[in-house]
Every structure is written in structure tokens, then in C-alpha cells.
Scaffold this motif. Structure first.
Motif, PDB file in Angstrom:
ATOM      1  N   ALA A 199       1.163  -1.312   0.027  1.00 47.96           N
ATOM      2  CA  ALA A 199       0.426  -0.379  -0.124  1.00 47.96           C
ATOM      3  C   ALA A 199       1.024   1.529   0.237  1.00 47.96           C
ATOM      4  O   ALA A 199       0.779   1.928  -1.022  1.00 47.96           O
ATOM      5  N   VAL A 200       1.810   1.712   0.854  1.00 53.94           N
ATOM      6  CA  VAL A 200       2.780   2.137   1.199  1.00 53.94           C
ATOM      7  C   VAL A 200       4.152   2.529   2.023  1.00 53.94           C
ATOM      8  O   VAL A 200       3.926   0.909   2.351  1.00 53.94           O
ATOM      9  N   ALA A 201       4.752   3.116   1.730  1.00 52.34           N
ATOM     10  CA  ALA A 201       6.407   2.374   2.170  1.00 52.34           C
ATOM     11  C   ALA A 201       6.923   3.698   2.666  1.00 52.34           C
ATOM     12  O   ALA A 201       6.869   4.802   1.918  1.00 52.34           O
ATOM     13  N   VAL A 202       7.051   3.594   3.810  1.00 47.09           N
ATOM     14  CA  VAL A 202       7.704   4.826   5.161  1.00 47.09           C
ATOM     15  C   VAL A 202       9.180   5.025   4.733  1.00 47.09           C
ATOM     16  O   VAL A 202      10.059   3.725   5.437  1.00 47.09           O
ATOM     17  N   ALA A 203       9.945   5.723   4.295  1.00 45.76           N
ATOM     18  CA  ALA A 203      11.136   5.983   4.019  1.00 45.76           C
ATOM     19  C   ALA A 203      12.280   5.925   5.472  1.00 45.76           C
ATOM     20  O   ALA A 203      13.120   5.365   5.847  1.00 45.76           O
ATOM     21  N   GLU A 204      11.463   7.043   5.829  1.00 50.32           N
ATOM     22  CA  GLU A 204      12.133   7.233   7.654  1.00 50.32           C
ATOM     23  C   GLU A 204      12.591   6.400   8.851  1.00 50.32           C
ATOM     24  O   GLU A 204      12.935   5.924   9.120  1.00 50.32           O
ATOM     25  N   THR A 205      11.512   5.453   8.332  1.00 46.32           N
ATOM     26  CA  THR A 205      11.493   4.126   9.427  1.00 46.32           C
ATOM     27  C   THR A 205      11.665   2.777   8.840  1.00 46.32           C
ATOM     28  O   THR A 205      11.575   2.031   9.211  1.00 46.32           O
ATOM     29  N   GLY A 206      11.675   2.665   7.263  1.00 47.40           N
ATOM     30  CA  GLY A 206      11.947   1.179   7.050  1.00 47.40           C
ATOM     31  C   GLY A 206      10.904   0.530   6.600  1.00 47.40           C
ATOM     32  O   GLY A 206      11.135  -0.553   7.364  1.00 47.40           O
ATOM     33  N   THR A 207       9.815   1.450   6.515  1.00 44.06           N
ATOM     34  CA  THR A 207       8.647  -0.026   6.879  1.00 44.06           C
ATOM     35  C   THR A 207       7.593  -0.050   5.638  1.00 44.06           C
ATOM     36  O   THR A 207       7.644   0.676   5.005  1.00 44.06           O
ATOM     37  N   ILE A 208       6.710  -0.741   5.359  1.00 42.36           N
ATOM     38  CA  ILE A 208       6.065  -1.491   4.511  1.00 42.36           C
ATOM     39  C   ILE A 208       5.113  -1.398   5.014  1.00 42.36           C
ATOM     40  O   ILE A 208       4.564  -1.958   5.649  1.00 42.36           O
ATOM     41  N   VAL A 209       3.886  -1.188   4.367  1.00 48.11           N
ATOM     42  CA  VAL A 209       2.536  -1.341   4.970  1.00 48.11           C
ATOM     43  C   VAL A 209       1.714  -2.124   4.045  1.00 48.11           C
ATOM     44  O   VAL A 209       1.838  -1.536   2.448  1.00 48.11           O
ATOM     45  N   LEU A 210       1.533  -3.099   4.241  1.00 48.86           N
ATOM     46  CA  LEU A 210       0.019  -3.843   3.554  1.00 48.86           C
ATOM     47  C   LEU A 210      -1.158  -3.504   4.182  1.00 48.86           C
ATOM     48  O   LEU A 210      -1.482  -3.334   5.650  1.00 48.86           O
ATOM     49  N   ASP A 211      -2.270  -3.185   3.207  1.00 47.83           N
ATOM     50  CA  ASP A 211      -3.711  -3.042   3.958  1.00 47.83           C
ATOM     51  C   ASP A 211      -4.962  -4.166   2.899  1.00 47.83           C
ATOM     52  O   ASP A 211      -5.954  -3.705   3.355  1.00 47.83           O
ATOM     53  N   GLY A 212      -4.324  -5.454   2.954  1.00 50.18           N
ATOM     54  CA  GLY A 212      -5.500  -6.155   1.912  1.00 50.18           C
ATOM     55  C   GLY A 212      -5.635  -6.260   0.975  1.00 50.18           C
ATOM     56  O   GLY A 212      -6.791  -6.729   0.204  1.00 50.18           O
ATOM     57  N   SER A 213      -5.251  -5.050  -0.088  1.00 52.44           N
ATOM     58  CA  SER A 213      -5.999  -4.852  -1.432  1.00 52.44           C
ATOM     59  C   SER A 213      -5.885  -6.141  -2.013  1.00 52.44           C
ATOM     60  O   SER A 213      -4.612  -7.533  -1.486  1.00 52.44           O
ATOM     61  N   PRO A 214      -5.846  -6.030  -3.217  1.00 52.85           N
ATOM     62  CA  PRO A 214      -6.432  -7.174  -4.149  1.00 52.85           C
ATOM     63  C   PRO A 214      -4.643  -7.902  -4.404  1.00 52.85           C
ATOM     64  O   PRO A 214      -4.508  -9.182  -4.602  1.00 52.85           O
ATOM     65  N   ASP A 215      -3.726  -6.951  -4.788  1.00 56.47           N
ATOM     66  CA  ASP A 215      -2.761  -7.713  -4.786  1.00 56.47           C
ATOM     67  C   ASP A 215      -2.154  -7.817  -4.190  1.00 56.47           C
ATOM     68  O   ASP A 215      -0.489  -7.806  -3.807  1.00 56.47           O
ATOM     69  N   GLN A 216      -2.177  -7.277  -2.962  1.00 53.30           N
ATOM     70  CA  GLN A 216      -1.286  -7.694  -1.256  1.00 53.30           C
ATOM     71  C   GLN A 216      -1.823  -9.323  -0.309  1.00 53.30           C
ATOM     72  O   GLN A 216      -1.968  -9.723   0.164  1.00 53.30           O
ATOM     73  N   GLY A 217      -3.770  -9.225  -0.978  1.00 50.23           N
ATOM     74  CA  GLY A 217      -4.013 -10.481  -0.225  1.00 50.23           C
ATOM     75  C   GLY A 217      -4.459 -10.339   1.096  1.00 50.23           C
ATOM     76  O   GLY A 217      -4.621  -8.894   1.609  1.00 50.23           O
ATOM     77  N   ARG A 218      -4.778 -11.636   2.469  1.00 48.68           N
ATOM     78  CA  ARG A 218      -5.430 -11.302   3.363  1.00 48.68           C
ATOM     79  C   ARG A 218      -3.848 -11.263   3.869  1.00 48.68           C
ATOM     80  O   ARG A 218      -3.272 -12.271   3.807  1.00 48.68           O
ATOM     81  N   ARG A 219      -3.634 -10.423   5.517  1.00 47.79           N
ATOM     82  CA  ARG A 219      -3.207 -10.573   5.711  1.00 47.79           C
ATOM     83  C   ARG A 219      -2.544 -11.847   6.522  1.00 47.79           C
ATOM     84  O   ARG A 219      -0.885 -12.329   7.119  1.00 47.79           O
ATOM     85  N   ARG A 220      -3.211 -12.898   6.895  1.00 48.91           N
ATOM     86  CA  ARG A 220      -2.309 -14.372   6.722  1.00 48.91           C
ATOM     87  C   ARG A 220      -1.561 -14.742   5.856  1.00 48.91           C
ATOM     88  O   ARG A 220      -0.537 -16.069   6.276  1.00 48.91           O
ATOM     89  N   ILE A 221      -2.075 -14.782   4.696  1.00 49.34           N
ATOM     90  CA  ILE A 221      -0.710 -15.087   3.640  1.00 49.34           C
ATOM     91  C   ILE A 221       0.715 -14.209   3.401  1.00 49.34           C
ATOM     92  O   ILE A 221       1.682 -15.333   2.617  1.00 49.34           O
ATOM     93  N   THR A 222       1.288 -13.660   4.259  1.00 49.65           N
ATOM     94  CA  THR A 222       2.022 -13.032   4.448  1.00 49.65           C
ATOM     95  C   THR A 222       2.855 -13.526   5.809  1.00 49.65           C
ATOM     96  O   THR A 222       3.739 -12.867   6.101  1.00 49.65           O
ATOM     97  N   LEU A 223       2.013 -13.985   6.747  1.00 49.17           N
ATOM     98  CA  LEU A 223       2.139 -14.114   7.925  1.00 49.17           C
ATOM     99  C   LEU A 223       3.055 -15.218   8.325  1.00 49.17           C
ATOM    100  O   LEU A 223       3.956 -15.540   8.528  1.00 49.17           O
ATOM    101  N   ILE A 224       2.523 -16.324   7.091  1.00 51.57           N
ATOM    102  CA  ILE A 224       2.816 -18.449   7.454  1.00 51.57           C
ATOM    103  C   ILE A 224       4.126 -18.372   6.339  1.00 51.57           C
ATOM    104  O   ILE A 224       5.313 -19.394   7.306  1.00 51.57           O
ATOM    105  N   PRO A 225       3.908 -17.935   5.309  1.00 52.47           N
ATOM    106  CA  PRO A 225       5.248 -18.388   5.081  1.00 52.47           C
ATOM    107  C   PRO A 225       6.018 -17.096   5.049  1.00 52.47           C
ATOM    108  O   PRO A 225       6.628 -16.638   5.267  1.00 52.47           O
ATOM    109  N   ASP A 226       7.440 -18.654   4.918  1.00 49.76           N
ATOM    110  CA  ASP A 226       8.816 -18.423   5.486  1.00 49.76           C
ATOM    111  C   ASP A 226      10.020 -17.371   4.826  1.00 49.76           C
ATOM    112  O   ASP A 226      10.377 -16.393   4.583  1.00 49.76           O
ATOM    113  N   HIS A 227       9.060 -16.816   2.923  1.00 51.44           N
ATOM    114  CA  HIS A 227       9.874 -15.764   2.265  1.00 51.44           C
ATOM    115  C   HIS A 227       8.907 -15.044   1.653  1.00 51.44           C
ATOM    116  O   HIS A 227       8.070 -15.572   0.980  1.00 51.44           O
ATOM    117  N   HIS A 228       9.073 -13.582   1.866  1.00 52.07           N
ATOM    118  CA  HIS A 228       7.887 -13.254   1.080  1.00 52.07           C
ATOM    119  C   HIS A 228       8.562 -11.689   0.319  1.00 52.07           C
ATOM    120  O   HIS A 228      10.415 -11.297   0.802  1.00 52.07           O
TER     121      HIS A 228
END
Length: 218
Positions: free
Chosen positions: A128-157
């Protein structure tokens, strides 16, 4: 005077004298909301460089991609380096991103269990957006990101960030772009924790390896 009176008095002094009337409206006008929006002044290129630097500082692996024509081949190389495996694909991931790769794809489905997802080696998403000052990636569950669980269980993102469109300097700027009613996941590097002796362990409650692709262009 009781301890309660002392504490409440300090709170009132910190908040300022709110005018009488609706409490919510009163505090909105009484409390100064003029927070600093970013630290320093940077060009767009410097902001993207800062994002890459802070991502790497959090032990994310950062890749630069000059255009979206190069992106499918880069994703293919990153997946091939992990060996034959299942790759999880969100429903709205642009199909051209995976056009050069030929892994066994697993689609995000409501009936999938955590046991099913645990068999998946990698997941590829947008953000959804990336924050330069904190080095943070934000996901919001949009179609190109999917549900939260699919980015928490696999070992490689593998997370694709479009630059400069999806990059902001600060957290306040990121919040302006995000919908607070959506399921927001804030990622600063791979999942990690440490015990009382500060021994770092990665892959505890999320991916052990986070690879961020900064792709230029729209």
C-alpha cells in the motif's frame, strides 16, 4: 488533595483548557495538532535511497528494478534461488509480474488452512505504501496483497514497491494515504525477536526472509 486530583490536574494542564461544549470538538480545537510531518528536506531520489538504506538496516534484502519489464525476470531469479517450491499468489497480483516464473502457484482461498499455507515456501505481493524514515512497508489487504495471513505464514516474502509513487517520507504522510478501517500490517524487516540475552531469532511470527523490490515507473 488526593493523588487522583494531582494526576488529573496534570492531564488538564497538558491538554490545555478545552472550551465547554461537545468534548470531541473541544479537544480537536484545544490541542495543538501541528506535528512535524517529516524530518529534514529531501529530494524524491534521496527519499527512495533513505527507504532502501533503512530497509537494509532492518535486514531486509533490497533490489532495484529500472522498469516493470525487468520485474518478472527479477522475481523469477529470486524464486529460483529458493529452489523448487510452492509460491502463494494474491488474487489481484498483476499477472505480468509472474509471467517469466514457472513455480507451482497456490492461490489464496478462504478454505485454505494454516497447515496448507505452511507448505508454501514464498509469497509475492505488492504494498500500500512504504515509509522511508522508518524503513516500513505497509500492507492493507488490497487485491495485490491478499489477506494478512498469507504474508505471515510463508517463510519468504517478496514485496514489490513502486517508486516513487508508493514511497513517502514519514508515518504521518503514510497515514494520510491509508484507510484505518482496512486490515493494516506494518512490516519493518523480517520477523524477529530476541531473548533477555539479546540473541536474535528470525522467522518467529512472520517471514524469516523479506526481499523488497523497488521498481521504478508507474
Amino acid at each position: 488533595m488526593s493523588s487522583r486530583d494531582i494526576i488529573l490536574g496534570r492531564v488538564r494542564r497538558a491538554l490545555g483548557e478545552a472550551p465547554r461544549g461537545d468534548a470531541q470538538a473541544s479537544y480537536e480545537t484545544a490541542v495543538d495538532r501541528g506535528y512535524r510531518r517529516e524530518h529534514g528536506s529531501r529530494t524524491t531520489e534521496e527519499t527512495v535511497d533513505l527507504l532502501a538504506e533503512n530497509l537494509a538496516d532492518y535486514r531486509a534484502i533490497v533490489h532495484r528494478c529500472q522498469d516493470e519489464e525487468e520485474l518478472p525476470y527479477l522475481i523469477t531469479r529470486l524464486l529460483a534461488a529458493r529452489g523448487p517450491q510452492y509460491v502463494l499468489v494474491p488474487p489481484g497480483l498483476p499477472p505480468e509480474w509472474m509471467s517469466a516464473a514457472d513455480p507451482t502457484r497456490v492461490h489464496d482461498r478462504a478454505v485454505s488452512t494454516t497447515h496448507d499455507l505452511d507448505k508454501v515456501g514464498s509469497v509475492v505481493t505488492g504494498c500500500a505504501v512504504a515509509v522511508a524514515e522508518t524503513g516500513t512497508i505497509v500492507l492493507d489487504g488490497s487485491p495485490d496483497q491478499g489477506r494478512r495471513r498469507i504474508t505471515l505464514i510463508p517463510d519468504h516474502h517478496i514485496c514489490v514497491v513502486r517508486v516513487p509513487d508508493q514511497v513517502v517520507s514519514s508515518v504521518p504522510q503514510a497515514l494520510e494515504r491509508l484507510d484505518p478501517t482496512r486490515p493494516l500490517t506494518w512490516i519493518s524487516g523480517p520477523s524477529a525477536t530476541s531473548d533477555i540475552e539479546l540473541d536474535r531469532v528470525e522467522g518467529v511470527h512472520g517471514p524469516r526472509t523479506l526481499e523488497v523490490v523497488l521498481v521504478s515507473g508507474e
